[in-house]
Design a protein around this motif. Sequence first.
Motif, PDB file in Angstrom:
ATOM      1  N   TYR A   4       0.707  -1.146  -0.147  1.00  0.00           N
ATOM      2  CA  TYR A   4      -0.040  -0.113   0.008  1.00  0.00           C
ATOM      3  C   TYR A   4       0.892   1.217   0.036  1.00  0.00           C
ATOM      4  O   TYR A   4       1.931   1.233   0.637  1.00  0.00           O
ATOM      5  CB  TYR A   4      -0.862   0.262   1.085  1.00  0.00           C
ATOM      6  CG  TYR A   4      -1.613  -0.911   1.550  1.00  0.00           C
ATOM      7  CD1 TYR A   4      -3.069  -1.074   0.916  1.00  0.00           C
ATOM      8  CD2 TYR A   4      -1.242  -2.351   2.164  1.00  0.00           C
ATOM      9  CE1 TYR A   4      -3.870  -2.262   1.159  1.00  0.00           C
ATOM     10  CE2 TYR A   4      -2.119  -3.518   2.406  1.00  0.00           C
ATOM     11  CZ  TYR A   4      -3.270  -3.402   1.869  1.00  0.00           C
ATOM     12  OH  TYR A   4      -3.990  -4.439   2.138  1.00  0.00           O
ATOM     13  N   ASP A   5       0.478   2.374  -0.809  1.00  0.00           N
ATOM     14  CA  ASP A   5       1.355   3.669  -0.713  1.00  0.00           C
ATOM     15  C   ASP A   5       0.273   4.332   0.225  1.00  0.00           C
ATOM     16  O   ASP A   5      -0.830   4.317   0.173  1.00  0.00           O
ATOM     17  CB  ASP A   5       1.104   4.215  -1.953  1.00  0.00           C
ATOM     18  CG  ASP A   5       2.090   3.761  -3.043  1.00  0.00           C
ATOM     19  OD1 ASP A   5       3.103   3.149  -2.376  1.00  0.00           O
ATOM     20  OD2 ASP A   5       2.040   3.567  -4.071  1.00  0.00           O
ATOM     21  N   TYR A  14       2.398  11.965  -0.456  1.00  0.00           N
ATOM     22  CA  TYR A  14       2.883  10.667   0.071  1.00  0.00           C
ATOM     23  C   TYR A  14       3.658  10.622   1.169  1.00  0.00           C
ATOM     24  O   TYR A  14       4.474  11.676   1.385  1.00  0.00           O
ATOM     25  CB  TYR A  14       4.194  10.301  -1.342  1.00  0.00           C
ATOM     26  CG  TYR A  14       4.722   8.941  -1.079  1.00  0.00           C
ATOM     27  CD1 TYR A  14       4.189   7.949  -1.406  1.00  0.00           C
ATOM     28  CD2 TYR A  14       5.969   9.269  -0.621  1.00  0.00           C
ATOM     29  CE1 TYR A  14       4.703   6.674  -1.277  1.00  0.00           C
ATOM     30  CE2 TYR A  14       6.630   7.743  -0.200  1.00  0.00           C
ATOM     31  CZ  TYR A  14       6.019   6.551  -0.645  1.00  0.00           C
ATOM     32  OH  TYR A  14       6.577   5.445  -0.484  1.00  0.00           O
ATOM     33  N   THR A  17       5.028   3.666   2.910  1.00  0.00           N
ATOM     34  CA  THR A  17       4.510   2.525   2.260  1.00  0.00           C
ATOM     35  C   THR A  17       4.105   1.714   3.555  1.00  0.00           C
ATOM     36  O   THR A  17       4.856   1.763   4.645  1.00  0.00           O
ATOM     37  CB  THR A  17       5.486   1.819   1.313  1.00  0.00           C
ATOM     38  OG1 THR A  17       6.802   1.474   2.048  1.00  0.00           O
ATOM     39  CG2 THR A  17       5.776   2.683   0.134  1.00  0.00           C
TER      40      THR A  17
END
Length: 59
Positions: A4-5, A14, A17
């Motif tokens: 998963y990000d 962002y 992870t």
Amino acid sequence: MRGYDILDPGTCRYLGTRTVWLRDPFPFGRGGEPIARKGAAWSTALMSSVIVDRPGQRG
């Protein structure tokens, strides 16, 4: 395994992870202990980031 990000829900920035093992993976070769157990999780986090003007430039 499933990866998963992780994104900030407000800005979509962002953040890192997360990987979750769906079954016991085994190392190459015979026997031995699994490298992780089913349900184990591995996470990473982005500690800092900067915007630069050109490739290779450091912030």
